[in-house]
Design a protein around this motif. Structure first.
Motif, PDB file in Angstrom:
ATOM      1  N   ARG A   1     -36.357 -36.350 -34.667  1.00 52.97           N
ATOM      2  CA  ARG A   1     -35.189 -36.258 -33.775  1.00 52.97           C
ATOM      3  C   ARG A   1     -34.056 -37.159 -34.265  1.00 52.97           C
ATOM      4  O   ARG A   1     -32.884 -36.785 -34.202  1.00 52.97           O
ATOM      5  CB  ARG A   1     -35.588 -36.610 -32.350  1.00 52.97           C
ATOM      6  CG  ARG A   1     -36.480 -35.552 -31.716  1.00 52.97           C
ATOM      7  CD  ARG A   1     -36.876 -35.913 -30.286  1.00 52.97           C
ATOM      8  NE  ARG A   1     -37.818 -34.955 -29.769  1.00 52.97           N
ATOM      9  CZ  ARG A   1     -39.130 -35.205 -29.585  1.00 52.97           C
ATOM     10  NH1 ARG A   1     -39.620 -36.414 -29.834  1.00 52.97           N
ATOM     11  NH2 ARG A   1     -39.927 -34.267 -29.136  1.00 52.97           N
TER      12      ARG A   1
ATOM     13  N   GLY B   1     -32.094 -35.544 -36.756  1.00 52.82           N
ATOM     14  CA  GLY B   1     -31.219 -34.511 -36.219  1.00 52.82           C
ATOM     15  C   GLY B   1     -31.923 -33.250 -35.751  1.00 52.82           C
ATOM     16  O   GLY B   1     -31.270 -32.308 -35.297  1.00 52.82           O
ATOM     17  N   ALA B   2     -33.234 -33.211 -35.847  1.00 54.73           N
ATOM     18  CA  ALA B   2     -33.972 -32.029 -35.424  1.00 54.73           C
ATOM     19  C   ALA B   2     -34.101 -31.979 -33.908  1.00 54.73           C
ATOM     20  O   ALA B   2     -34.127 -33.010 -33.241  1.00 54.73           O
ATOM     21  CB  ALA B   2     -35.374 -32.033 -36.042  1.00 54.73           C
ATOM     22  N   ALA B   3     -34.173 -30.771 -33.378  1.00 56.55           N
ATOM     23  CA  ALA B   3     -34.537 -30.561 -31.979  1.00 56.55           C
ATOM     24  C   ALA B   3     -36.013 -30.183 -31.992  1.00 56.55           C
ATOM     25  O   ALA B   3     -36.399 -29.219 -32.635  1.00 56.55           O
ATOM     26  CB  ALA B   3     -33.706 -29.444 -31.365  1.00 56.55           C
ATOM     27  N   VAL B   4     -36.832 -30.977 -31.330  1.00 55.47           N
ATOM     28  CA  VAL B   4     -38.274 -30.765 -31.343  1.00 55.47           C
ATOM     29  C   VAL B   4     -38.802 -30.811 -29.920  1.00 55.47           C
ATOM     30  O   VAL B   4     -38.567 -31.783 -29.208  1.00 55.47           O
ATOM     31  CB  VAL B   4     -39.004 -31.853 -32.179  1.00 55.47           C
ATOM     32  CG1 VAL B   4     -40.496 -31.594 -32.212  1.00 55.47           C
ATOM     33  CG2 VAL B   4     -38.438 -31.948 -33.573  1.00 55.47           C
ATOM     34  N   ASP B   5     -39.502 -29.756 -29.530  1.00 58.96           N
ATOM     35  CA  ASP B   5     -40.182 -29.728 -28.233  1.00 58.96           C
ATOM     36  C   ASP B   5     -41.517 -29.050 -28.456  1.00 58.96           C
ATOM     37  O   ASP B   5     -41.586 -27.851 -28.675  1.00 58.96           O
ATOM     38  CB  ASP B   5     -39.360 -28.970 -27.195  1.00 58.96           C
ATOM     39  CG  ASP B   5     -39.984 -29.007 -25.807  1.00 58.96           C
ATOM     40  OD1 ASP B   5     -41.185 -29.362 -25.686  1.00 58.96           O
ATOM     41  OD2 ASP B   5     -39.275 -28.683 -24.845  1.00 58.96           O
TER      42      ASP B   5
ATOM     43  N   GLU C   1     -33.551 -20.976 -30.123  1.00 56.24           N
ATOM     44  CA  GLU C   1     -33.061 -21.434 -28.826  1.00 56.24           C
ATOM     45  C   GLU C   1     -33.977 -20.925 -27.725  1.00 56.24           C
ATOM     46  O   GLU C   1     -34.327 -19.753 -27.688  1.00 56.24           O
ATOM     47  CB  GLU C   1     -31.632 -20.925 -28.589  1.00 56.24           C
ATOM     48  CG  GLU C   1     -30.632 -21.484 -29.570  1.00 56.24           C
ATOM     49  CD  GLU C   1     -30.486 -22.981 -29.469  1.00 56.24           C
ATOM     50  OE1 GLU C   1     -30.559 -23.534 -28.358  1.00 56.24           O
ATOM     51  OE2 GLU C   1     -30.329 -23.634 -30.516  1.00 56.24           O
TER      52      GLU C   1
END
Length: 104
Positions: A81, A84-88, A101
């Motif tokens: 994160r 810059g990554a979006a991690v879920d 998305e």
């Protein structure tokens, strides 16, 4: 780690299936730990007729998720994160559109 050269020979389809059995995971669970989009993609890697071999990054991710303590996994996700990554890790991959998305 002084260099980034790496020898990698992926496990065979039989070895991947044995790992799945040892973990007692479903195809969906295997897809999830390996960072694959769906159980269908896992089945492609587990197909004796294709023998395509799992990429090292996917295998590393799966091995890490089933081996490391949760605190270490959380540290790696935090570093991702920060980069810059979006991690879920709790989002169902099949609920994502092509660009990753979440769908309502």
């Amino acid at each position: 780690m002084d260099q980034f050269d790496m020898l990698f020979r992926p496990p065979t389809v039989a070895q991947m299936k044995q790992w799945k059995e040892r973990l007692n995971f479903s195809g969906t669970q295997m897809a999830r730990i390996l960072g694959l989009k769906s159980a269908r993609r896992w089945r492609e890697y587990a197909d004796e007729n294709k023998q395509q071999g799992i990429p090292p990054a996917n295998l590393f991710m799966g091995a890490a998720l089933v081996t490391l303590p949760q605190a270490d996994i959380d540290r790696v996700l935090a570093a991702m994160r920060e980069i810059g990554a979006a991690v879920d890790m709790d989002v169902d991959a099949e609920s994502l559109v092509a660009h990753g998305e979440p769908q309502p």
